[in-house]
Design an enzyme around this catalytic site. Sequence first.
Site, PDB file in Angstrom:
ATOM      1  N   CYS A 122       0.834  -1.206   0.000  1.00  0.00           N
ATOM      2  CA  CYS A 122       0.000   0.000   0.000  1.00  0.00           C
ATOM      3  C   CYS A 122       0.866   1.252   0.000  1.00  0.00           C
ATOM      4  CB  CYS A 122      -0.935  -0.021   1.209  1.00  0.00           C
ATOM      5  SG  CYS A 122      -2.143   1.322   1.221  1.00  0.00           S
ATOM      6  N   CYS A 123       1.885   1.277   0.840  1.00  0.00           N
ATOM      7  CA  CYS A 123       2.787   2.430   0.878  1.00  0.00           C
ATOM      8  C   CYS A 123       3.542   2.595  -0.437  1.00  0.00           C
ATOM      9  CB  CYS A 123       3.782   2.287   2.029  1.00  0.00           C
ATOM     10  SG  CYS A 123       3.083   2.546   3.673  1.00  0.00           S
ATOM     11  N   CYS A 203      -1.261   8.090   7.221  1.00  0.00           N
ATOM     12  CA  CYS A 203      -2.579   7.736   6.708  1.00  0.00           C
ATOM     13  C   CYS A 203      -3.501   7.330   7.865  1.00  0.00           C
ATOM     14  CB  CYS A 203      -2.473   6.587   5.715  1.00  0.00           C
ATOM     15  SG  CYS A 203      -1.640   7.049   4.172  1.00  0.00           S
ATOM     16  N   CYS A 206      -3.567   3.681   9.396  1.00  0.00           N
ATOM     17  CA  CYS A 206      -2.319   3.174   9.970  1.00  0.00           C
ATOM     18  C   CYS A 206      -1.712   4.121  11.002  1.00  0.00           C
ATOM     19  CB  CYS A 206      -1.312   2.898   8.856  1.00  0.00           C
ATOM     20  SG  CYS A 206      -1.877   1.670   7.645  1.00  0.00           S
ATOM     21  N   CYS A 229       7.525   4.197   5.850  1.00  0.00           N
ATOM     22  CA  CYS A 229       6.600   3.963   4.739  1.00  0.00           C
ATOM     23  C   CYS A 229       7.312   3.446   3.502  1.00  0.00           C
ATOM     24  CB  CYS A 229       5.838   5.244   4.413  1.00  0.00           C
ATOM     25  SG  CYS A 229       6.874   6.568   3.745  1.00  0.00           S
TER      26      CYS A 229
END
Length: 240
Positions: A122-123, A203, A206, A229
């Site tokens: 995702c990062c 985010c 998280c 990240c």
Amino acid sequence: MSALATQIDLADEAARLAATLEGASPLDVLERAIGGHRGRIAAVSSFGTESAVLLHMIAQVDRSVPVLFLDTGHLFTETLHYRDTLIARLGLTDVRTYRPDEQLRAERDADNDLWASDTDACCALRKVEPLGRALAPFEAWINGRKRYQAVTRANIPFVEADEGRIKFNPLAALGPDDIEGWMTAHDLPRHPMQRFGFASIGCMPCTSRVKPGEDPRAGRWRGQAKTECGIHVPKDSEVL
């Protein structure tokens, strides 16, 4: 010249510059960075809880320096509002917002829930890849990491080589009292989430509150071994 030789030369240049600047003030580092790479350097900011300090210093040196901001699509609404507040307050004239590549996002995270199963992927999708695009025109960049923030950042130098660019860390040697002192002395606005116990803000899915005595970044990816990240970890973009 081979790519390896270029990387070695860049690393040597960064090491020499870091040694020269050790002990210098953040403003001195910024003046050296911006003056030495004028028109070819950008700052990267999350517009998080401590971002106002670096951005205020940059504005004192040159308000026209490009500031790159990554809108991951998962940020707190308060962060977006804080970005706009700081832009207006500091008179920043070139803040550029970058978002995930829409085709990649549709392919890899169509339901926008990749964070729940693979935070690294995702990062990489929402931060590493967009930053790569954002930095493409530049030969150097500035960020706000500090040694006190985490054990993984304890030894960062003022200058380092990173993926073919020079990266400046002008706030590296500052402690929390220095940050608070600068915020107070210049009456800089605070991130709205800070008063609720958020010491480091990324985010929304998280990020959690930090308990008294915890590492300032303990609220990031809580319960995981993950501490970064990926934008400060070389080659994480290969996850894509």
